[in-house]
Design a protein around this motif. Sequence first.
Motif, PDB file in Angstrom:
ATOM      1  N   VAL A   1       0.813  -1.222   0.000  1.00 54.02           N
ATOM      2  CA  VAL A   1       0.000   0.000   0.000  1.00 54.02           C
ATOM      3  C   VAL A   1       0.841   1.266   0.000  1.00 54.02           C
ATOM      4  CG1 VAL A   1      -1.869  -1.172   1.210  1.00 54.02           C
ATOM      5  CG2 VAL A   1      -0.208   0.147   2.518  1.00 54.02           C
ATOM      6  N   SER A   2       2.141   1.170   0.198  1.00 54.27           N
ATOM      7  CA  SER A   2       2.978   2.376   0.270  1.00 54.27           C
ATOM      8  C   SER A   2       3.010   3.108  -1.066  1.00 54.27           C
ATOM      9  CB  SER A   2       4.402   2.003   0.700  1.00 54.27           C
ATOM     10  OG  SER A   2       4.436   1.582   2.053  1.00 54.27           O
ATOM     11  N   GLN A   3       2.910   4.423  -0.994  1.00 52.52           N
ATOM     12  CA  GLN A   3       2.977   5.312  -2.152  1.00 52.52           C
ATOM     13  C   GLN A   3       3.789   6.539  -1.742  1.00 52.52           C
ATOM     14  OE1 GLN A   3       1.453   4.843  -5.246  1.00 52.52           O
ATOM     15  NE2 GLN A   3       0.766   2.812  -4.587  1.00 52.52           N
ATOM     16  N   PRO A   4       4.441   7.209  -2.699  1.00 57.73           N
ATOM     17  CA  PRO A   4       5.204   8.411  -2.327  1.00 57.73           C
ATOM     18  C   PRO A   4       4.356   9.502  -1.685  1.00 57.73           C
ATOM     19  CG  PRO A   4       5.904   7.624  -4.478  1.00 57.73           C
ATOM     20  CD  PRO A   4       4.695   6.806  -4.094  1.00 57.73           C
ATOM     21  N   GLN A   5       3.101   9.687  -2.163  1.00 53.95           N
ATOM     22  CA  GLN A   5       2.241  10.726  -1.594  1.00 53.95           C
ATOM     23  C   GLN A   5       1.389  10.138  -0.469  1.00 53.95           C
ATOM     24  OE1 GLN A   5       2.166  10.579  -5.195  1.00 53.95           O
ATOM     25  NE2 GLN A   5       3.720  12.167  -5.274  1.00 53.95           N
ATOM     26  N   ALA A   6       1.319  10.856   0.640  1.00 50.75           N
ATOM     27  CA  ALA A   6       0.573  10.367   1.793  1.00 50.75           C
ATOM     28  C   ALA A   6      -0.917  10.242   1.487  1.00 50.75           C
ATOM     29  CB  ALA A   6       0.791  11.302   2.988  1.00 50.75           C
ATOM     30  N   GLY A   7      -1.468  11.188   0.718  1.00 52.13           N
ATOM     31  CA  GLY A   7      -2.888  11.123   0.389  1.00 52.13           C
ATOM     32  C   GLY A   7      -3.234   9.883  -0.411  1.00 52.13           C
ATOM     33  N   ALA A   8      -2.343   9.469  -1.310  1.00 53.13           N
ATOM     34  CA  ALA A   8      -2.578   8.252  -2.087  1.00 53.13           C
ATOM     35  C   ALA A   8      -2.569   7.024  -1.192  1.00 53.13           C
ATOM     36  CB  ALA A   8      -1.521   8.125  -3.181  1.00 53.13           C
ATOM     37  N   VAL A   9      -1.686   7.010  -0.191  1.00 50.63           N
ATOM     38  CA  VAL A   9      -1.655   5.885   0.747  1.00 50.63           C
ATOM     39  C   VAL A   9      -2.968   5.806   1.506  1.00 50.63           C
ATOM     40  CG1 VAL A   9      -0.502   4.908   2.766  1.00 50.63           C
ATOM     41  CG2 VAL A   9       0.846   6.015   0.985  1.00 50.63           C
ATOM     42  N   ARG A  10      -3.456   6.960   1.981  1.00 44.86           N
ATOM     43  CA  ARG A  10      -4.674   6.968   2.788  1.00 44.86           C
ATOM     44  C   ARG A  10      -5.898   6.583   1.972  1.00 44.86           C
ATOM     45  NH1 ARG A  10      -4.422  12.666   5.876  1.00 44.86           N
ATOM     46  NH2 ARG A  10      -6.351  11.886   6.811  1.00 44.86           N
ATOM     47  N   SER A  11      -6.009   7.068   0.735  1.00 39.29           N
ATOM     48  CA  SER A  11      -7.181   6.734  -0.071  1.00 39.29           C
ATOM     49  C   SER A  11      -7.185   5.258  -0.432  1.00 39.29           C
ATOM     50  CB  SER A  11      -7.226   7.599  -1.336  1.00 39.29           C
ATOM     51  OG  SER A  11      -6.171   7.267  -2.222  1.00 39.29           O
ATOM     52  N   LYS A  12      -6.014   4.744  -0.862  1.00 36.29           N
ATOM     53  CA  LYS A  12      -5.954   3.332  -1.205  1.00 36.29           C
ATOM     54  C   LYS A  12      -6.119   2.464   0.033  1.00 36.29           C
ATOM     55  CE  LYS A  12      -3.236   3.772  -5.422  1.00 36.29           C
ATOM     56  NZ  LYS A  12      -2.013   3.353  -6.168  1.00 36.29           N
ATOM     57  N   ALA A  13      -5.678   2.971   1.198  1.00 37.36           N
ATOM     58  CA  ALA A  13      -5.833   2.204   2.432  1.00 37.36           C
ATOM     59  C   ALA A  13      -7.301   1.946   2.723  1.00 37.36           C
ATOM     60  CB  ALA A  13      -5.177   2.947   3.587  1.00 37.36           C
ATOM     61  N   LEU A  14      -8.129   2.974   2.594  1.00 36.55           N
ATOM     62  CA  LEU A  14      -9.551   2.802   2.852  1.00 36.55           C
ATOM     63  C   LEU A  14     -10.153   1.774   1.906  1.00 36.55           C
ATOM     64  CD1 LEU A  14     -12.250   3.637   4.139  1.00 36.55           C
ATOM     65  CD2 LEU A  14     -12.383   5.479   2.446  1.00 36.55           C
ATOM     66  N   PHE A  15      -9.854   1.905   0.621  1.00 41.01           N
ATOM     67  CA  PHE A  15     -10.423   0.982  -0.349  1.00 41.01           C
ATOM     68  C   PHE A  15      -9.912  -0.440  -0.131  1.00 41.01           C
ATOM     69  CE2 PHE A  15     -10.424   5.032  -3.004  1.00 41.01           C
ATOM     70  CZ  PHE A  15     -11.742   5.314  -2.685  1.00 41.01           C
ATOM     71  N   ARG A  16      -8.650  -0.577   0.255  1.00 39.72           N
ATOM     72  CA  ARG A  16      -8.095  -1.911   0.497  1.00 39.72           C
ATOM     73  C   ARG A  16      -8.716  -2.569   1.727  1.00 39.72           C
ATOM     74  NH1 ARG A  16      -3.521  -3.353  -2.382  1.00 39.72           N
ATOM     75  NH2 ARG A  16      -2.628  -1.710  -3.678  1.00 39.72           N
ATOM     76  N   VAL A  17      -8.954  -1.793   2.776  1.00 37.03           N
ATOM     77  CA  VAL A  17      -9.597  -2.367   3.959  1.00 37.03           C
ATOM     78  C   VAL A  17     -10.997  -2.868   3.605  1.00 37.03           C
ATOM     79  CG1 VAL A  17     -10.568  -1.805   6.220  1.00 37.03           C
ATOM     80  CG2 VAL A  17      -8.268  -1.052   5.646  1.00 37.03           C
ATOM     81  N   LEU A  18     -11.738  -2.061   2.864  1.00 36.85           N
ATOM     82  CA  LEU A  18     -13.082  -2.472   2.461  1.00 36.85           C
ATOM     83  C   LEU A  18     -13.038  -3.726   1.593  1.00 36.85           C
ATOM     84  CD1 LEU A  18     -14.639   1.022   1.623  1.00 36.85           C
ATOM     85  CD2 LEU A  18     -15.048  -0.382   3.647  1.00 36.85           C
ATOM     86  N   GLY A  19     -12.106  -3.759   0.639  1.00 37.50           N
ATOM     87  CA  GLY A  19     -11.996  -4.918  -0.232  1.00 37.50           C
ATOM     88  C   GLY A  19     -11.590  -6.170   0.515  1.00 37.50           C
ATOM     89  N   THR A  20     -10.661  -6.024   1.444  1.00 35.89           N
ATOM     90  CA  THR A  20     -10.215  -7.179   2.230  1.00 35.89           C
ATOM     91  C   THR A  20     -11.360  -7.740   3.065  1.00 35.89           C
ATOM     92  OG1 THR A  20      -7.966  -6.295   2.331  1.00 35.89           O
ATOM     93  CG2 THR A  20      -8.559  -7.952   3.964  1.00 35.89           C
TER      94      THR A  20
END
Length: 712
Positions: free
Chosen positions: A76-95
Amino acid sequence: MAAPTQPSPAPPAPGRPVHGAASALAARWTRLTSGPGADGALYALKCWAASMLAAYVALRIGMPRPYWAMITAYIVSQPQAGAVRSKALFRVLGTALGAAATIVMVPNLANAPELLSLAIAVWVGLCLYISLLDRTPRSYVMLLAGYTAAIIGFPSVAQPGAIFTIGALRVQEITIGILSATLVHGLIAPLSVTTALLARIDGFVADAERWSGDALAGALGGDANAALDRDRRRLASDITDLHLMSTHLPFDTARLLPRVRVVRALQDRLSMLLPLGAAVEDRLRLLGREHGMPRDLADLVADACAWLAQGAPAAGAEALMARARALEPADAAKPGALLRLSLLARLAELVGLHRQVRLLREQLRSPDRRAVDPQVAALLSERSRRPLHRDHGFALRSAVAAVAGILLTCAIWIATDWPQGGIAVMMVAVFCSLFAALDDPTPAIRAFILYTLMSLPVSAFYLFGVLPHVDGFPQLALALAPALLVFGRLMFDPRTTLPGLAMALGLLGSVALGERYSASFPGFVDGALAQLGGAGIAFATTRLLRTLGADWSARRLIRAGWRDVVAMVDGRVEDVSAWNGRMLDRLGLLTPRLGAIDPSDRHAATDLLSDLRVGLLVAELTALGRRLPDAGGPAFSGALQAVRDHYRARLSGAPRPGADDAQAGLARIDAAIGAAHAIADPATRRAALIALTGVRRNLHPAAAAPQAGVAA
């Protein structure tokens, strides 16, 4: 492996391997952080810190497989913090969704392995199909829901009664990894999506102004510039990138966040620059070639170029547009007058559009939520949604390839009773899902296999040479740091992201950090063979069923554009702005793929930008047709029928309409132009003549100049 809170049964006396690793780490880190690579070194450090935090938390609360948390932190790591946070939410939901599906399927079908294999395979395929229809970060929800079911379900088929516990543990481990990455990347020198977005927008705006100025200057001088045309087409893909980046804005860490609706309005304005700029350039070249360039018009174009070179200031925009309107011919029936009218009208629109782009850019940088200009308020009120291109056939083929690969591996697993077969099936699902968005996923899968193989000696060194001597969590973190920092630094550079991620995941997956150290060489080899075997089957089934190539994708994009133009003619398009956004998205997708089309293919000479211009002109004509008296209606309908026939002929397989059909279509358009001259209302007459001139130029660019009274 030693738990962080308990010593190993036989700790090493001197601990020299860890001290040596620390020394090597310090030396390597000094080299990495000096010079222009400091951002990459910091990113690598944050990835390592997130992974170690995830491991520590998972071990501390007694998770049985903390390596899933470590792997997730890297994924989930990305250079931009906002990208990490947005993908984190979607990944938690998907998991969570994938775990829930597994909990439903496994207990009910555990006694029928064939049906269970089919159920999970179909679930993965369905989720993959849905995710490929959404090219925003939201697609992670369904993507993760699909292959998470395979990750949890297949290795757990021998314990159907414990599937709820296993699923809950996997969700917790993965969530710990997601939250750890979000926390570390958000707190330690966070890189803002807003900063990157505004920098990209500044670049887009400056490039667009430069391209428009160069195009006007080149057309005025009669010079063709292929490089300029390629650069301008790249703006289409830049606009799509802008759309995708803006989806992360609500999750960004910046203190003052730009409003997403302003970014969307800017996208709409940038989108219109492509067809409008191309139309002005075309009219300039034709006017100079057919009738010569009048001095007053040449001076106006030169002044517009100078205005663009100055950054499109507000002071000059109204003056340029007023001069263009003043130079419009009073009698449009004279030879060349309609071409001049079309050029001046589109030039005024182009100047106004560039000014609106600049105003929206100022709005994005303004700390005040109030509109910086009345035009901005109007633009924000009329902004519409921006849909992206969807290819259902592409998504379906990807889903079928994933289902086939999973079922084939399951058949091998069941027939051979392979102890590690569940891992192999899991890897098939992961590889078929992760790379499904590519035209040809096989090079990426092949590279992942190669870099995973390269990581195996490193994994073996750690597993059997280093970790048996590690005592406690601090030594574990230091021991893993040298390799993980190097892999993280590779991940920072887009050119080496795949090698870095593959080797990081290969190391963490092979080491398989648990509550205590337990490793055997046969188990290590069998696990590695299962991973590589699954990746190999994914490669084979993808190559057989899914590899299509950029040329196939390019042809589908072109034909989708033709169908949308026909839909516009038939009146099946309700939102013209959304239609325009979808066509521009296709143009951005098509540009890097055009080189893959064989020059002899009838699609090779297709100009999707021209198709876009025709569609927008058809929308104008359709709106005008509703306001015309009955006398002008049939002629306008004939022009629209000519457009419909042209694109239906392309869809049916003809390179171009036949000579007779082309001449008949041209005659219909010329008849509509003649009827437009008789429209009483000056504003409606002007708009109709400009739109019909554009249709004629785009569908019949090589047609001879018509007689007086008909547009060129």
